[in-house]
Design a protein around this motif. Structure first.
Motif, short mmCIF file in Angstrom:
data_model
loop_
_atom_site.label_atom_id
_atom_site.label_comp_id
_atom_site.label_asym_id
_atom_site.label_seq_id
_atom_site.Cartn_x
_atom_site.Cartn_y
_atom_site.Cartn_z
N THR A 14 24.32 5.73 -12.51
CA THR A 14 25.24 4.62 -12.77
C THR A 14 25.99 4.25 -11.49
OG1 THR A 14 27.06 6.11 -13.32
CG2 THR A 14 25.56 5.48 -15.12
N PRO A 15 26.63 3.07 -11.47
CA PRO A 15 27.47 2.72 -10.31
C PRO A 15 28.56 3.76 -10.04
CG PRO A 15 27.06 0.77 -11.64
CD PRO A 15 26.51 1.93 -12.41
N THR A 16 29.12 4.35 -11.11
CA THR A 16 30.14 5.38 -10.92
C THR A 16 29.57 6.57 -10.16
OG1 THR A 16 31.28 4.76 -12.95
CG2 THR A 16 31.71 6.97 -12.12
N LEU A 30 26.95 6.59 -8.13
CA LEU A 30 26.68 6.17 -6.75
C LEU A 30 27.96 6.15 -5.92
CD1 LEU A 30 24.09 3.29 -7.30
CD2 LEU A 30 23.65 5.57 -6.38
N ASN A 31 29.04 5.65 -6.51
CA ASN A 31 30.31 5.62 -5.79
C ASN A 31 30.82 7.02 -5.48
OD1 ASN A 31 30.42 2.83 -5.74
ND2 ASN A 31 31.59 2.67 -7.65
N LEU A 32 30.67 7.94 -6.44
CA LEU A 32 31.11 9.32 -6.23
C LEU A 32 30.29 9.99 -5.13
CD1 LEU A 32 31.73 10.41 -9.92
CD2 LEU A 32 33.46 10.41 -8.10
N ALA A 91 28.83 8.52 -2.66
CA ALA A 91 29.25 7.92 -1.39
C ALA A 91 30.59 8.49 -0.92
CB ALA A 91 29.36 6.40 -1.55
N GLU A 92 31.54 8.63 -1.85
CA GLU A 92 32.85 9.18 -1.49
C GLU A 92 32.73 10.63 -1.02
OE1 GLU A 92 36.58 8.16 -3.68
OE2 GLU A 92 35.17 7.39 -5.17
N SER A 145 30.05 12.09 0.24
CA SER A 145 29.34 12.12 1.51
C SER A 145 30.27 11.75 2.67
CB SER A 145 28.15 11.16 1.46
OG SER A 145 27.23 11.55 0.46
N GLU A 146 31.18 10.82 2.41
CA GLU A 146 32.15 10.43 3.44
C GLU A 146 33.17 11.54 3.67
OE1 GLU A 146 35.56 7.01 4.20
OE2 GLU A 146 34.04 6.71 2.66
N SER A 168 33.07 14.38 -9.84
CA SER A 168 34.52 14.15 -9.73
C SER A 168 35.24 15.43 -9.34
CB SER A 168 35.08 13.62 -11.06
OG SER A 168 34.48 12.39 -11.40
#
Length: 338
Positions: A10-12, A14-16, A18-19, A21-22, A241
């Motif tokens: 899900t987009p959620t 993918l965003n997690l 990415a966060e 990894s950063e 999360s």
């Protein structure tokens, strides 16, 4: 590849990813500079304490530390054995291949040695998970476990999925299949740590389990939601999360060495905005053994510049009190805001 575990990116998610990894970049830089052997050992002990606490082991962090250091501990023999086994398993982590059934069974044998019959073997009977008297999950029949685990391990060995996601999926699938008579939760968390370690070696020393323990109810709710939905997506979101929270906590200060042990964290919270004597602090923390208080709480807090004496020139003054430094107040405020 025969088997594909059910989940949706899900987009959620993918965003997690990415966060994380950063954020992991900063953690890695700091850890490479400052994650000393002593701190690695402390983090591992915190991991073991939290993972076993999730399974209702009642030993305190101090007792877990003492067991690992070979000291005499008053506690239930089974709980003491659980600690010894878990430490041995986590210490053996880097020698295992996450996609190997032989290594998986060896890990279970080490983790559950002397605790269950058939440690290191798949279960031979049916098993259900209950909340009180209510059956919340019926695991697949025992005769299907070898095939299901072979499929899952083949998927893990062959998948091109990001390790962050693959680790969450494998963790959930272990919980769903419940391949062992006991120790499935411990194995799920251990194997996810191994998968993360293979991606970023320093993640082997990130105590994610402490965050899970603090949100234990949500952990089980995420497992239940994934069961109800018949795919791992809710559990992936939860675990990512928690991993992000653990990394952020580890990098909340300028140095990884500024991570706070559970004992020092308790001391900081106990002092709060006040000024307390050592006797007052021991009472606040529920401690009766002064050497333990000094060794595990007071001295590390002073050495880490989390607290300071009100009478710095007279350490033994009967008027001596302790208060938070600016660094300690910042830590307290940051955690209050989370």
């Amino acid at each position: 590849m025969k088997y594909q575990p059910p989940y949706i990116i899900t987009p959620t998610i993918l965003n997690l990813v990415a966060e994380i990894s950063e954020t992991i970049g900063r953690y890695t830089v700091l850890a490479e500079q400052s994650l000393t052997p002593r701190l690695r050992r402390e983090n591992r002990i915190r991991t073991i304490h939290a993972s076993l606490a999730i399974e209702n082991n009642t030993l305190t962090l101090e007792q877990v530390t003492a067991v690992i250091e070979g000291k005499q501990v008053l506690g239930h023999p089974r709980e003491i054995q659980e600690v010894r086994n878990a430490f041995a398993a986590y210490e053996a982590l880097e020698g295992w291949n996450a996609g190997s059934e032989r290594d998986l069974l060896s890990a279970h044998e080490l983790l559950m040695r002397g605790l269950v019959d058939g440690a290191g073997c798949y279960r031979s009977g049916g098993v259900g998970i209950f909340q009180g008297k209510q059956l919340v999950h019926m695991a697949p029949p025992a005769n299907r476990v070898p095939e299901l685990m072979a499929d899952l391990l083949e998927w893990l060995a062959m998948t091109t999925e990001h390790p962050l996601i693959a680790g969450c999926v494998f963790h959930y699938e272990i919980e769903f299949i419940h391949p062992f008579a006991d120790g499935n939760g411990r194995m799920g968390r251990l194997w996810q740590t191994l998968i993360l370690r293979d991606w970023k070696p320093l993640l082997a020393y990130l105590p994610v389990e402490t965050v899970i323990r603090d949100h234990q109810k949500s952990y089980y709710q995420a497992l239940a939601a994934a069961d109800e939905q018949a795919d791992a997506t809710p559990f992936i979101v939860f675990m990512l999360s928690e991993l992000l929270a653990a990394i952020r906590q580890a990098t909340a200060t300028d140095q990884v060495t500024d991570q706070v042990t559970d004992q020092v964290a308790a001391l900081i919270r106990g002092i709060g905005n006040g000024e307390l004597s050592s006797s007052d602090l021991m009472q606040t923390l529920g401690l009766a053994h002064r050497p333990t208080f000094r060794e595990n709480y007071l001295n590390p807090a002073l050495a880490g510049d989390w607290i300071e004496r009100t009478e710095p020139d007279s350490p033994r003054s009967p008027k001596q009190r302790y208060r938070l430094t600016a660094k300690g107040r910042d830590w307290l405020q940051w955690h209050a805001d989370q």
